[in-house]
Design an enzyme around this catalytic site. Structure first.
Site, mmCIF file in Angstrom:
data_model
loop_
_atom_site.group_PDB
_atom_site.id
_atom_site.type_symbol
_atom_site.label_atom_id
_atom_site.label_comp_id
_atom_site.label_asym_id
_atom_site.label_seq_id
_atom_site.Cartn_x
_atom_site.Cartn_y
_atom_site.Cartn_z
ATOM 1 N N HIS A 1 -8.944 3.498 -2.153
ATOM 2 C CA HIS A 1 -7.543 3.101 -1.994
ATOM 3 C C HIS A 1 -7.084 2.189 -3.125
ATOM 4 O O HIS A 1 -7.069 0.965 -2.990
ATOM 5 C CB HIS A 1 -7.376 2.407 -0.637
ATOM 6 C CG HIS A 1 -6.025 1.834 -0.396
ATOM 7 N ND1 HIS A 1 -4.851 2.453 -0.803
ATOM 8 C CD2 HIS A 1 -5.633 0.668 0.221
ATOM 9 C CE1 HIS A 1 -3.817 1.708 -0.449
ATOM 10 N NE2 HIS A 1 -4.269 0.627 0.163
ATOM 11 N N CYS B 1 0.809 -1.226 0.000
ATOM 12 C CA CYS B 1 0.000 0.000 0.000
ATOM 13 C C CYS B 1 0.838 1.270 0.000
ATOM 14 O O CYS B 1 0.303 2.360 -0.222
ATOM 15 C CB CYS B 1 -0.934 0.009 1.207
ATOM 16 S SG CYS B 1 -2.022 -1.422 1.262
ATOM 17 N N CYS C 1 0.351 2.707 6.387
ATOM 18 C CA CYS C 1 0.575 1.307 6.742
ATOM 19 C C CYS C 1 0.530 0.480 5.463
ATOM 20 O O CYS C 1 -0.048 0.902 4.464
ATOM 21 C CB CYS C 1 -0.475 0.827 7.733
ATOM 22 S SG CYS C 1 -2.162 0.899 7.071
#
Length: 419
Positions: free
Chosen positions: A375, A93, A405
């Site tokens: 996302h 990510c 994160c």
């Protein structure tokens, strides 16, 4: 890290496609289409000569087997000379964070003056794999020397071999999905369902406000759909203006049906989208006539045991980035925290508070976050850098922080400065 070369690295501008839920209005686009679109728009908005770009670096988490180096395909846009080198990165990510900090290092070391960095993801177009046994049979058939041998090889295929294998959003080391890990964090850190839903509602409310007043939409390159007659996509389509705590409370937990608190409402959705950021050395920015939005003061990465609290590594990355920047938490004027799950954000904030840092929500995710905006794994970092740098300019904030994160128990933190 911060490299002691004296060459400050400037964030000149950034833009992105709309971030849209997977399977909706961007489903017909490949990740490479989205990446090239964002890059082309950024060149046009900045009026930069494409020949000035020294390198292209892009992040992607679920690459296509047909386009394994998405960055190179971006650098082969017709607007660019074909000689611009490019490479792609994957830090889950935080992939576009990694692309941006890799660009920072190349510029700070004097190996480049101008780099285009970013990331893309199309979770509507994930690769579907054949079973290993079917793959082995197909390879064996391709090597057969006679038609009879080939037919005999194909005859070994069984119905179960034809079942496709889709990529799993789970930890190879633990077998747990990120959602299951978020549930674990909620339980271990005593994060209530109500607190998660409140944070999620806040994300939607702040993102709706940022969309209505134009701060978010000015970062977006309107997407022109392939299908004739389809509407131009001008904004993110996951932001809910009609959400309420009462509605959220009615949703059932997803990962622990009986005792869980993580729902579709307090988690980020699977999303398609791309982002691009233009980075230059301070001297190059001056030579090309650009006023930087901000400078990269420092960055850091960290990791924790994935079997512990998978998404809690920001509590290690952020202190490192602040130490390298030579500043304290209390000096931050704006903070962007990636919202994989509300339980993760609240756990991170709890970890920061345990260090004695005051948590001022008024400066955190002031235009919402990934729960509302979406996302696309490889693109979120580029969005965060662009959003933070623009808002720092509007508010004349000196220091800003990005915390992300990532799968694998990792995290990335970047400190930006204005003066």
């Amino acid at each position: 890290m911060s490299l002691p070369t004296g060459r400050r690295v400037a964030v000149i501008a950034g833009c992105r496609t709309p971030f849209c839920k997977a399977g909706t209005v961007l489903k017909e686009a490949r990740a490479v289409d989205l990446a090239r679109y964002a890059a082309r728009e950024l060149l046009e908005r900045t009026n930069l000569s494409p020949g000035a770009v020294n390198e292209v670096i892009f992040g992607q988490v679920v690459p296509s087997v047909l386009v394994p180096n998405i960055a190179r395909e971006v650098s082969l846009l017709p607007q660019f000379p074909n000689e611009i080198p490019a490479f792609s990165v994957n830090r889950a990510c935080a992939s576009s964070n990694q692309a941006i900090t890799a660009a920072h290092d190349q510029i700070a070391l004097g190996h480049a003056d101008v780099i285009l960095a970013g990331g893309a993801e199309s979770l509507s177009d994930i690769p579907i794999l054949a079973s290993r046994r079917l793959a082995d049979i197909l390879v064996a058939a391709s090597k057969a020397r006679t038609l009879g041998a080939r037919i005999a090889t194909f005859a070994k295929i069984r119905p179960r071999d034809l079942i496709p294998v889709a990529p799993a959003i789970a930890e190879p080391s633990t077998g747990e999905s990120m959602g299951q890990s978020a549930e674990k964090m909620a339980k271990e850190n005593r994060i209530s369902r109500e607190a998660q839903d409140r944070w999620a509602l806040r994300s939607h409310q702040m993102a709706a406000q940022g969309t209505a007043d134009g701060r978010l939409t000015e970062e977006i390159a309107p997407w022109l759909p392939v299908r004739p007659g389809a509407d131009v996509v001008r904004k993110d389509n996951g932001i809910r203006t009609d959400s309420s705590l009462e509605q959220m409370a009615q949703l059932r937990p997803v990962f622990d049906r009986r005792y869980g608190t993580v729902t579709a409402a307090n988690a980020s959705p699977l999303t398609d989208g791309a982002s691009a950021v233009l980075l230059m050395s301070e001297d190059a920015a001056r030579a090309h006539g650009y006023e930087p939005l901000a400078y990269i003061r420092s960055y850091a990465v960290a990791a924790v045991d994935p079997g512990w609290q998978l998404l809690q590594a920001p509590v290690r990355a952020v202190p490192k980035a602040l130490e390298r920047a030579g500043i304290e938490w209390k000096e931050l004027g704006l903070i962007e925290i990636h919202e994989a799950f509300a339980s993760q954000v609240l756990s991170n904030l709890q970890g920061f508070a345990a260090k004695g840092w005051e948590i001022n929500e008024a400066i955190i995710n002031v235009m919402g976050g990934s729960i509302a905006i979406g996302h696309p794994f490889g693109a979120t970092g580029g969005r965060l850098v662009t959003t933070l740098a623009n808002e720092m300019r509007r508010r004349d904030v000196q220091f800003g922080l990005i915390s992300v994160c990532a799968q694998g128990g990792m995290a990335s933190a970047i400190v930006l400065e204005r003066r």
